[in-house]
Design an enzyme around this catalytic site. Structure first.
Site, short mmCIF file in Angstrom:
data_model
loop_
_atom_site.label_atom_id
_atom_site.label_comp_id
_atom_site.label_asym_id
_atom_site.label_seq_id
_atom_site.Cartn_x
_atom_site.Cartn_y
_atom_site.Cartn_z
N SER A 78 0.85 -1.19 0.00
CA SER A 78 0.00 0.00 0.00
C SER A 78 0.88 1.24 0.00
O SER A 78 2.10 1.15 0.02
CB SER A 78 -0.89 0.00 1.23
OG SER A 78 -0.12 0.33 2.36
N LYS A 79 0.21 2.38 0.01
CA LYS A 79 0.92 3.66 -0.01
C LYS A 79 1.95 3.78 1.11
O LYS A 79 2.95 4.46 0.95
CB LYS A 79 -0.08 4.80 0.15
CG LYS A 79 -0.69 5.26 -1.14
CD LYS A 79 -1.39 6.57 -0.90
CE LYS A 79 -2.32 6.86 -2.05
NZ LYS A 79 -3.41 7.74 -1.70
N ARG A 80 1.64 3.13 2.21
CA ARG A 80 2.58 3.18 3.34
C ARG A 80 3.97 2.72 2.94
O ARG A 80 4.96 3.09 3.54
CB ARG A 80 2.09 2.26 4.47
CG ARG A 80 1.09 2.88 5.40
CD ARG A 80 0.69 1.88 6.46
NE ARG A 80 0.18 0.63 5.89
CZ ARG A 80 0.79 -0.54 5.99
NH1 ARG A 80 1.94 -0.65 6.62
NH2 ARG A 80 0.25 -1.62 5.45
#
Ligand code: GLU
Length: 464
Positions: free
Chosen positions: A243-245
């Site tokens: 994910s963006k994380r």
């Protein structure tokens, strides 16, 4: 049979790395079999789809070189066709109108939850032989539901995951058209896969639960069934869903971050697929090797170090002219206007085996165009009286030297002989003056690339 695959992104965000891997596998499968690859934009969710996201997907696909043979098709442009098929299904009795209100649905769900049952439509508007249906309430626009088979199983041999089956009793009569007449997601996918004669549906395994519904719909339409292959998801380096994380997940962010598309493609190809121990291969090679038998059914884990390693490899073997263009593009973005001389390609040749990405390459090129301001600390440490005297000596020799590495090296040797200094005692101060740093590729090559005029100008600025 002609192999026809498709990539069918919903334009609700950028093209992310998982989507790009799906697209790559679908593309490679079609190429391997001499078939066609189709791009279809699933933009029926008007609230969440944006033109920017459509553009981001097209940009990402173009950057990766995943050119479709057909499309992009847009679902929003196919509404008439969906409505036509809905009418056909209503006429054939494979779909029916349901007038249940939201309140009734909520009440039904509450009852089912109280009985600890899975919420599902109870079939009250489903026509059955001998059954009397309620009278349609006036002024209510009905939804259209699919008449799903009630018994038996729906099964397929997944090309990645093996045999999968669902019991029809678990699937309820899902809505294929909303009260306002707009068709729903699973329905559009089915009509498109049918009309576009898709032979192999290769997609993420987040769609496994949609597949039994889609197969039942296709059967009800009398359409041929494609084969299905569901790719496992990609995990981040920490083992959780990517994910963006985890930083860059948008394909175009990789361009921003200085990756070559061939490095990203090579990396993605190995995310969940393998050919022995082969790590580095071209797309031609990949197309030749690619099949669905060597896809792992377990999740693949993202590994940035490996991507960086591949990127360094591809930069090292990349054509100087192309790297020069990448340097120029980045420097222009940074506001460096005149990148004509020195030739960025010549700088690329100097640095390409020392960098991991194109931004590092552009950073290395920057001082060739914009004279650096070495820090006070660097100046006091390296521009000592002895060093300046040597640079003065060198300046005289360079004034008349030809600016090619051999002649520059000769001038440097003469300076060393004249001053009794060792190479680093002259080369390091020279780097500080010319590049604002103490390290660089071989100094004679750096000088030759920078050119006489600029080298003398920078020397004069410190020698006074
Ligand atoms: N539009 C779906 C998505 O973006 C993919 C549909 C499909 O591949 O069947 O996840």
């Amino acid at each position: 049979m002609t192999v026809r695959t498709r990539f069918a992104p919903s334009p609700t965000g950028y093209l992310h790395i998982g989507g790009a891997r799906t697209a790559l596998f679908a593309w490679a499968y079609a190429r391997h079999h001499g078939g066609q690859f189709i791009l279809r934009i699933e933009d029926t969710d008007i609230e969440r789809s944006t033109p920017q996201a459509v553009q981001a997907i097209l940009d990402g696909m173009r950057w990766l070189g995943l050119t479709p043979d057909e499309g992009p098709f847009f679902q929003t442009q196919r509404m008439m066709r969906y409505k036509e098929v809905i009418q056909q299904m209503l006429a054939a009795g494979t779909a029916y109108h349901c007038y249940m209100s939201k309140e009734e649905l909520d009440a039904l769900r509450a009852e089912q939850e109280a009985r600890k049952e899975k919420p599902r439509y109870d079939g009250r508007w489903r026509p059955e032989p001998g059954k009397t249906l309620p009278t349609p309430p006036s002024g209510v626009q009905p939804v259209v539901r699919f008449r799903n088979p009630t018994d038996g199983v729906v099964a397929w041999d997944d090309l990645v995951k093996g045999h999968i089956e669902f019991s029809n009793a678990e699937l309820d009569d899902f809505i294929i058209a909303r009260a306002d007449g707009t068709p729903t997601y699973n329905f559009c996918v089915v009509v498109d896969d049918w009309d576009m004669r898709i032979s192999h549906v290769i997609r993420g395994d987040d769609h496994v639960n949609n597949t039994p519904r889609q197969i039942n719909l296709l059967k009800a339409l009398g359409a041929p069934l494609p084969r299905y292959g569901h790719l496992s998801m990609i995990l981040g380096p920490d083992g959780t869903k990517l994910s963006k994380r985890h930083g860059a997940v948008s394909v175009m962010q990789y361009d921003e971050d200085g990756y070559l598309p061939e490095a990203v493609l090579n990396y993605l190809a190995r995310l969940g697929w393998s050919h022995g121990d082969d790590e580095i291969f071209s797309m031609e090679q990949f197309i030749q090797w690619f099949d669905l038998d060597h896809i792992t059914s377990s999740a693949a884990q993202f590994n940035t170090e490996k991507l960086n390693w591949l990127n360094a490899h591809y930069i090292k073997h990349c054509d100087d002219e192309r790297l020069g263009e990448e340097i120029r593009r980045r420097l222009v973005r940074e506001g460096v206007v005149d990148t004509a001389f020195p030739e960025p390609a010549a700088i690329a040749a100097l640095y390409k085996d020392r960098v991991q990405n194109l931004n590092e390459l552009a950073d290395a090129a920057h001082p060739f165009y914009v004279a650096p301001h070495p820090s006070e600390e660097l100046r006091t440490q390296h521009l000592t009286d002895g060093a300046l005297a040597a640079l003065r000596d060198l300046r005289c020799r360079l004034a008349s030297a030809e600016f090619v590495p051999e002649a520059v090296a000769k001038a440097l040797k003469e300076t060393l002989a004249a001053t009794g200094l060792k190479m680093p005692q002259v080369a390091i101060p020279l780097r500080v003056v010319l590049l604002g740093q103490t390290q660089s590729p071989s100094i004679d090559r750096v000088l030759a690339v920078m050119g006489r005029e600029e080298v003398l100008k920078r020397l004069d600025a410190v020698l006074g």
